[in-house]
Design a protein around this motif. Structure first.
Motif, PDB file in Angstrom:
ATOM      1  N   HIS A  47      -9.701 -45.870 -26.407  1.00  0.00           N
ATOM      2  CA  HIS A  47     -11.057 -45.512 -26.490  1.00  0.00           C
ATOM      3  C   HIS A  47     -10.269 -43.717 -27.115  1.00  0.00           C
ATOM      4  O   HIS A  47     -11.307 -43.291 -26.307  1.00  0.00           O
ATOM      5  CB  HIS A  47     -12.427 -45.409 -25.736  1.00  0.00           C
ATOM      6  N   PRO A  48     -10.015 -43.530 -28.308  1.00  0.00           N
ATOM      7  CA  PRO A  48      -8.970 -41.876 -28.284  1.00  0.00           C
ATOM      8  C   PRO A  48     -10.471 -41.035 -28.576  1.00  0.00           C
ATOM      9  O   PRO A  48      -9.965 -39.989 -28.422  1.00  0.00           O
ATOM     10  CB  PRO A  48      -8.686 -42.378 -29.739  1.00  0.00           C
ATOM     11  N   THR A  49     -11.758 -41.627 -28.984  1.00  0.00           N
ATOM     12  CA  THR A  49     -12.541 -40.407 -29.029  1.00  0.00           C
ATOM     13  C   THR A  49     -14.097 -40.763 -27.790  1.00  0.00           C
ATOM     14  O   THR A  49     -14.070 -41.974 -27.979  1.00  0.00           O
ATOM     15  CB  THR A  49     -12.958 -40.820 -30.324  1.00  0.00           C
ATOM     16  N   PRO A  50     -14.583 -40.238 -27.806  1.00  0.00           N
ATOM     17  CA  PRO A  50     -15.553 -40.299 -26.425  1.00  0.00           C
ATOM     18  C   PRO A  50     -16.764 -40.794 -27.359  1.00  0.00           C
ATOM     19  O   PRO A  50     -17.161 -40.592 -28.507  1.00  0.00           O
ATOM     20  CB  PRO A  50     -15.796 -38.389 -26.409  1.00  0.00           C
ATOM     21  N   ASN A  51     -17.716 -41.879 -26.505  1.00  0.00           N
ATOM     22  CA  ASN A  51     -18.798 -42.312 -26.541  1.00  0.00           C
ATOM     23  C   ASN A  51     -19.246 -42.503 -25.546  1.00  0.00           C
ATOM     24  O   ASN A  51     -18.475 -42.874 -24.587  1.00  0.00           O
ATOM     25  CB  ASN A  51     -18.242 -44.260 -26.918  1.00  0.00           C
ATOM     26  N   ALA A  52     -20.726 -42.151 -25.851  1.00  0.00           N
ATOM     27  CA  ALA A  52     -21.290 -41.599 -24.475  1.00  0.00           C
ATOM     28  C   ALA A  52     -21.617 -43.555 -23.722  1.00  0.00           C
ATOM     29  O   ALA A  52     -22.282 -43.168 -22.425  1.00  0.00           O
ATOM     30  CB  ALA A  52     -22.582 -41.292 -24.901  1.00  0.00           C
ATOM     31  N   SER A  53     -22.326 -43.887 -24.981  1.00  0.00           N
ATOM     32  CA  SER A  53     -22.544 -45.287 -23.907  1.00  0.00           C
ATOM     33  C   SER A  53     -20.879 -46.661 -22.568  1.00  0.00           C
ATOM     34  O   SER A  53     -21.556 -46.779 -21.961  1.00  0.00           O
ATOM     35  CB  SER A  53     -22.737 -46.698 -24.555  1.00  0.00           C
ATOM     36  N   TRP A  54     -19.867 -45.869 -22.907  1.00  0.00           N
ATOM     37  CA  TRP A  54     -18.647 -46.730 -23.610  1.00  0.00           C
ATOM     38  C   TRP A  54     -18.465 -45.976 -21.600  1.00  0.00           C
ATOM     39  O   TRP A  54     -18.013 -45.964 -20.778  1.00  0.00           O
ATOM     40  CB  TRP A  54     -17.950 -46.258 -23.734  1.00  0.00           C
ATOM     41  N   ILE A  55     -18.609 -44.363 -22.013  1.00  0.00           N
ATOM     42  CA  ILE A  55     -18.431 -43.582 -20.889  1.00  0.00           C
ATOM     43  C   ILE A  55     -19.595 -43.923 -19.473  1.00  0.00           C
ATOM     44  O   ILE A  55     -19.445 -43.785 -18.352  1.00  0.00           O
ATOM     45  CB  ILE A  55     -18.251 -42.174 -21.181  1.00  0.00           C
ATOM     46  N   ASP A  56     -20.552 -44.058 -20.327  1.00  0.00           N
ATOM     47  CA  ASP A  56     -21.563 -45.184 -18.956  1.00  0.00           C
ATOM     48  C   ASP A  56     -21.572 -45.882 -18.076  1.00  0.00           C
ATOM     49  O   ASP A  56     -20.947 -46.272 -16.692  1.00  0.00           O
ATOM     50  CB  ASP A  56     -22.942 -45.511 -19.260  1.00  0.00           C
ATOM     51  N   GLU A  57     -19.744 -46.696 -18.736  1.00  0.00           N
ATOM     52  CA  GLU A  57     -19.747 -48.156 -18.403  1.00  0.00           C
ATOM     53  C   GLU A  57     -18.869 -47.906 -17.681  1.00  0.00           C
ATOM     54  O   GLU A  57     -18.595 -48.285 -16.337  1.00  0.00           O
ATOM     55  CB  GLU A  57     -19.368 -48.470 -19.747  1.00  0.00           C
ATOM     56  N   ILE A  58     -17.784 -46.816 -18.255  1.00  0.00           N
ATOM     57  CA  ILE A  58     -16.862 -46.553 -17.105  1.00  0.00           C
ATOM     58  C   ILE A  58     -17.061 -45.328 -15.756  1.00  0.00           C
ATOM     59  O   ILE A  58     -16.431 -45.847 -14.354  1.00  0.00           O
ATOM     60  CB  ILE A  58     -16.101 -45.480 -17.606  1.00  0.00           C
ATOM     61  N   ARG A  59     -18.235 -44.731 -15.712  1.00  0.00           N
ATOM     62  CA  ARG A  59     -19.160 -44.108 -14.584  1.00  0.00           C
ATOM     63  C   ARG A  59     -19.353 -45.891 -13.739  1.00  0.00           C
ATOM     64  O   ARG A  59     -19.259 -45.358 -13.059  1.00  0.00           O
ATOM     65  CB  ARG A  59     -20.539 -43.471 -15.089  1.00  0.00           C
ATOM     66  N   GLU A  60     -20.156 -46.725 -14.277  1.00  0.00           N
ATOM     67  CA  GLU A  60     -20.408 -47.665 -13.350  1.00  0.00           C
ATOM     68  C   GLU A  60     -19.346 -48.234 -13.146  1.00  0.00           C
ATOM     69  O   GLU A  60     -19.523 -48.660 -11.614  1.00  0.00           O
ATOM     70  CB  GLU A  60     -21.287 -48.716 -14.490  1.00  0.00           C
ATOM     71  N   ALA A  61     -18.403 -48.638 -13.657  1.00  0.00           N
ATOM     72  CA  ALA A  61     -17.525 -49.073 -12.803  1.00  0.00           C
ATOM     73  C   ALA A  61     -16.449 -48.517 -12.172  1.00  0.00           C
ATOM     74  O   ALA A  61     -16.556 -49.214 -10.978  1.00  0.00           O
ATOM     75  CB  ALA A  61     -15.820 -49.813 -13.659  1.00  0.00           C
ATOM     76  N   ALA A  62     -16.713 -47.022 -11.834  1.00  0.00           N
ATOM     77  CA  ALA A  62     -15.970 -46.117 -11.004  1.00  0.00           C
ATOM     78  C   ALA A  62     -17.195 -46.121  -9.712  1.00  0.00           C
ATOM     79  O   ALA A  62     -16.484 -46.470  -8.699  1.00  0.00           O
ATOM     80  CB  ALA A  62     -16.602 -44.391 -11.673  1.00  0.00           C
ATOM     81  N   GLU A  63     -18.446 -46.331  -9.756  1.00  0.00           N
ATOM     82  CA  GLU A  63     -19.009 -46.324  -8.629  1.00  0.00           C
ATOM     83  C   GLU A  63     -19.386 -47.845  -8.172  1.00  0.00           C
ATOM     84  O   GLU A  63     -19.579 -47.759  -6.953  1.00  0.00           O
ATOM     85  CB  GLU A  63     -20.653 -46.106  -9.360  1.00  0.00           C
TER      86      GLU A  63
END
Length: 202
Positions: free
Chosen positions: A172-188
């Motif tokens: 993911h070379p460019t930011p994407n809000a929905s993908w970032i939300d997925e990363i956040r959920e994984a981190a949580e």
């Protein structure tokens, strides 16, 4: 176990926002440590850490334009536990969470790969401290303890998470809000920290 230099080298190939995302993810993986300690010890303010992390996630997802790093760092400093004042393991784990949030904020400001990689090092040190604290006996040699730490399930899970996250960043070379939300959920991680701590009343 991942070495700091290895992680830093891979983050050198990333953009500044990717490095910040990496650091924020590491901090999120330690946040429950502080939440539980703050409630049990009646110390500090969990909302200070939560606000800092939320603002960082929102900035990455382009839901927020500005993060006042210095203000958040000052507030964080005021609620960071002093280990000289607490005779309990939880203070160490809570301090690690504060350090990780500090690193995430610093990485947003600096964009440096070294800063971001330091976040992973804090998680590793937190896991190592927990494994040593819960070691089956206190007569283990240094070699035995190091082997126990490096092969411990929690350290292996952390290595797997770091490997997964670095691969996600490559894809993911460019930011994407929905993908970032997925990363956040994984981190949580369903509310459990990298050392298995969960604040049920959070």
């Amino acid at each position: 176990m991942y070495l700091l230099d290895d992680i830093e080298q891979q983050l050198e190939a990333c953009t500044e926002w990717q490095r910040t995302l990496f650091a924020v993810s590491m901090a999120e993986r330690l946040f429950p440590n502080y939440a539980l300690f703050s409630r049990v010890a009646e110390f500090g303010d969990v909302e200070v850490l939560r606000e800092a992390l939320d603002k960082l996630w929102d900035r990455l997802a382009a839901r927020r334009k500005v993060v006042h790093v210095e203000e958040l760092l000052d507030a964080l400093d005021e609620v960071t536990p002093d280990l000289n004042e607490f005779d309990m393991y939880g203070a160490h784990a809570a301090l690690d969470a504060c350090v990780a949030v500090n690193i995430a904020l610093t990485t947003l400001d600096s964009g440096e790969a070294f800063d971001a990689a330091s976040g992973a090092q804090v998680v590793q040190e937190c896991i190592a401290g927990y494994v040593e604290f819960t070691a089956p006996n206190d007569e283990m040699s240094d070699e035995e303890l190091v082997r126990l730490i490096n092969t411990h399930e929690m350290m292996q899970q952390q290595d797997d998470y770091v490997a997964w996250l670095l691969e996600e960043l490559r894809q993911h070379p460019t930011p994407n809000a929905s993908w970032i939300d997925e990363i956040r959920e994984a981190a949580e991680n369903d509310g459990y920290s990298a050392i298995g701590i969960c604040d049920e009343e959070e």
